[in-house]
Design an enzyme around this catalytic site. Structure first.
Site, PDB file in Angstrom:
ATOM      1  N   ASP A 169       0.937  -1.227   0.052  1.00  0.00           N
ATOM      2  CA  ASP A 169       0.080  -0.043   0.003  1.00  0.00           C
ATOM      3  C   ASP A 169       0.843   1.213  -0.016  1.00  0.00           C
ATOM      4  O   ASP A 169       1.915   1.355   0.784  1.00  0.00           O
ATOM      5  CB  ASP A 169      -0.802  -0.035   1.120  1.00  0.00           C
ATOM      6  CG  ASP A 169      -1.607   1.183   1.396  1.00  0.00           C
ATOM      7  OD1 ASP A 169      -2.867   1.451   0.654  1.00  0.00           O
ATOM      8  OD2 ASP A 169      -1.562   1.933   2.189  1.00  0.00           O
TER       9      ASP A 169
ATOM     10  N   GLU B 136       1.079   0.060  -4.786  1.00  0.00           N
ATOM     11  CA  GLU B 136       0.318   1.413  -5.283  1.00  0.00           C
ATOM     12  C   GLU B 136       1.265   2.505  -5.150  1.00  0.00           C
ATOM     13  O   GLU B 136       1.998   2.559  -3.847  1.00  0.00           O
ATOM     14  CB  GLU B 136      -0.769   1.354  -3.993  1.00  0.00           C
ATOM     15  CG  GLU B 136      -1.647   2.890  -4.459  1.00  0.00           C
ATOM     16  CD  GLU B 136      -2.393   2.958  -2.971  1.00  0.00           C
ATOM     17  OE1 GLU B 136      -3.368   3.856  -3.164  1.00  0.00           O
ATOM     18  OE2 GLU B 136      -2.233   2.750  -2.087  1.00  0.00           O
TER      19      GLU B 136
ATOM     20  N   HIS C  68     -11.309  -0.888  -3.581  1.00  0.00           N
ATOM     21  CA  HIS C  68     -11.926  -0.281  -2.166  1.00  0.00           C
ATOM     22  C   HIS C  68     -11.959   1.221  -2.102  1.00  0.00           C
ATOM     23  O   HIS C  68     -12.739   2.095  -1.612  1.00  0.00           O
ATOM     24  CB  HIS C  68     -11.415  -1.084  -1.345  1.00  0.00           C
ATOM     25  CG  HIS C  68      -9.798  -0.441  -1.350  1.00  0.00           C
ATOM     26  ND1 HIS C  68      -8.713  -1.009  -1.823  1.00  0.00           N
ATOM     27  CD2 HIS C  68      -9.417   0.620  -0.403  1.00  0.00           C
ATOM     28  CE1 HIS C  68      -7.778  -0.212  -1.316  1.00  0.00           C
ATOM     29  NE2 HIS C  68      -8.077   0.545  -0.419  1.00  0.00           N
TER      30      HIS C  68
END
Length: 587
Positions: free
Chosen positions: A259, A292, A380
């Site tokens: 992340d 990401e 999400h």
């Protein structure tokens, strides 16, 4: 890069045999560390060099324990392998070899076969609940599930990005053995399992490292979540690298998605993590590492990482499909068609181009293969970051949605869908937590203030209607209906397109490369790729309300058309996908 020394201990409670456990805590700011057991006994850990406290003692699996810092504070093990409940409950000594694996011959799947399904474990009923979906997903054509973060967080409802114990799968979802059973069962269905991990910050509640290991952080650099983690320190690097290795080696996850790596200030940490994973995994196994990264660092995708989530592609498509241009969509407001064409032909939209903030973003990416980019219409973030969690099909026409879905599932990029996409689920995906007291108030108000930049929420009274993240109903409302309804038209489309992908596209993906893309008209593009066998894949996409002229290829075979085409014109809101053989004949 710094090497691991003999004086650096593995973090946490390491089971040495059936009776003995070694406890190790890096606490350079503590004078005393003890381990407290549930039976009331307490033993001091012995101070070692460089701030370590270590103890080997008789202690079988299942033992519950806490650390005591300076006789003042009892804390969970920051490297806890499992919790007896929430963060105020003891950590548990875990036997990593207790689970008996059934599908021991599983070696994963090649990256080019990936069709990823992102899901939230809590909303689907924990690890056991996710298991009930596996057969259906395999039949649909999904080849990998991606679990939103599992690291223990405070409370029982959270997206997972507030985790504070990155070795402990969240207790309310099930036991470590139940998580392993989920992964084992997925492998039996031919499905790989990816875990989303957060190594850029700790959550705001339940992290005690500042009390006894201030050196975990660096106050000279800050992230959106506070002081940056200090990856310059060997002990800190090992804490996270060993976590990654645990998930891949002990739990047999087939991949990790890191992340927000743009918030990690030491890029060589990422390279070392990838290197260690590649070195320690059996060379015969397929293990996927994706990131990401708002910085669009194409160079990172040549240093051990397979792919990046391509927010650029999503954002350009979202503007074309919805017309929304608030906040970060402003960067895609002026030339979304041209930007989509750049994405399809070169990967990133921003490759050093200037953002709305006047700063350059990204690196050239046209040399990378299409498989270096994970494409999605929703995830999400992109649903949950909306005030009311609306899904894309509720913001655009069914025809446009079908055309965009064809691009998603038939392009050579790696497709990802979010749970419920295949049914066009009506349930929103809202932002939810289970904080209490002052922190709950801060999270609620912070959530509402985030939308001040959106014109629809300029009025404060409108922002007050945004669901409270801490309310039980916010979580309950986010549960998608995944009932297998064979009459669902979106499900039929997904089945058709994924069948085509596996039959016509996937076998030809290795060595695929982009051949360019052109703008046909406003909201309409055409993109071509040379596939590994020399054939050419072409996708023409029209997201406008008008027919658009194009030049047909007589030798091409039509793989899919979302709406009947008329002569040399693309129908409004449609996609046309064709394949041409290397010889120029219909393949």
């Amino acid at each position: 890069m710094p090497l691991r020394t003999l004086e650096t201990w593995p973090h946490g409670a390491t089971l040495l045999d059936a009776e003995y456990t070694r406890f190790a805590l890096w606490a350079p700011d503590a004078f005393y560390v003890g381990v407290e057991f549930d039976d009331g006994t307490s033993l001091p850990l012995l101070p070692q060099a460089d701030g370590w406290f270590v103890l080997k003692t008789r202690c079988p699996p299942g033992t519950r324990y806490r650390y005591n810092i300076d006789g003042e504070l009892s804390v969970p093990d920051p490297a806890s392998r499992a919790q007896a409940g929430d963060l105020d409950q003891p950590s548990i000594v875990v036997d990593p070899l207790a689970y008996q694996w059934q599908h021991t011959a599983w070696q994963g799947r090649p990256w080019h076969e990936a069709v990823i399904y992102e899901l939230h474990v809590g909303l689907l009923g924990g690890y056991a609940g996710v298991e009930t979906q596996l057969a259906r997903l395999a039949a649909l054509g999904v080849t990998a599930i991606e679990l939103m973060p599992l690291a223990q967080f405070p409370g029982d409802r959270n997206w997972g990005y507030d985790g504070v114990l990155p070795y402990a799968p969240h207790a309310s979802y099930g036991t470590p053995e139940q998580l392993k059973h989920l992964i084992d069962t997925a492998h039996g269905h031919g499905i790989a399992v990816i875990l989303d991990v957060v190594y850029n910050h700790f959550g705001p509640d339940g992290n005690y490292l500042h009390r006894y290991a201030k050196s975990f952080f660096r106050e000279d650099q800050h992230t959106p979540w506070g002081a940056a983690i200090d990856f310059r320190r060997r002990e800190v690097r090992d804490f996270f690298i060993d976590s990654a290795l645990m998930w891949v080696l002990e739990y047999r996850f087939d991949g990790l998605r890191l992340d927000a790596v743009h918030a990690i200030e030491d890029p060589d940490f990422l390279q070392e993590l990838a290197q260690k994973v590649r070195q320690q995994v059996d060379p015969a196994r397929h293990v996927w590492l994706t990131v990401e990264n708002e910085h669009n660092q194409a160079s990172l995708l040549q240093q051990g990482f397979d792919a990046q989530w391509n927010d650029d592609g999503h954002n350009a498509l979202h503007v074309l499909l919805t017309g929304e241009t608030d906040a970060y969509y402003e960067d895609y407001a002026e030339q979304p068609t041209e930007q989509l064409a750049r994405c399809l032909s070169q990967g990133f939209v921003f490759q050093g181009h200037t953002t709305r903030h006047g700063t350059p973003r990204g690196e050239p990416s046209g040399h990378l293969p299409p498989s270096a980019f994970v494409l999605f219409l929703q995830n999400h973030d992109q649903i949950g970051n909306r005030a009311f969690g609306e899904r894309l099909h509720q913001l655009t026409s069914p025809e446009a949605m079908a055309a965009a879905t064809a691009l998603l599932l038939l392009s050579p990029m790696i497709p990802m869908l979010f749970m419920g996409d295949e049914f066009a689920a009506d349930a929103p995906f809202l932002f939810f937590t289970s904080h209490h007291g002052e922190l709950a108030d801060l999270v609620r108000e912070g959530r509402r203030n985030e939308f001040a930049a959106f014109s629809a929420f300029a009025d404060e009274h409108k922002r007050e209607q945004i669901p409270d993240p801490n309310a039980q109903g916010t979580f309950d409302d986010s549960r998608p209906d995944l009932t297998d309804n064979t009459q669902n038209s979106m499900l039929g489309l997904y089945q058709q397109l994924l069948s085509l992908r596996h039959r016509e596209i996937t076998p030809r993906l290795p060595a695929a490369q982009a051949l360019g893309a052109e703008v046909l008209a406003d909201h309409a593009v055409s993109a071509r790729w040379r596939l590994g066998d020399g054939s050419q894949l072409q996708i023409r996409l029209n997201l406008s309300a008008r027919p658009v002229a194009y030049h047909p290829s007589p030798e091409a075979r039509v793989l899919f058309e979302s709406a009947p085409q008329q002569g040399n014109e693309l129908t409004a809101y449609s996609a046309l996908v064709t394949l041409t053989s290397p010889t120029g004949e219909r393949p």
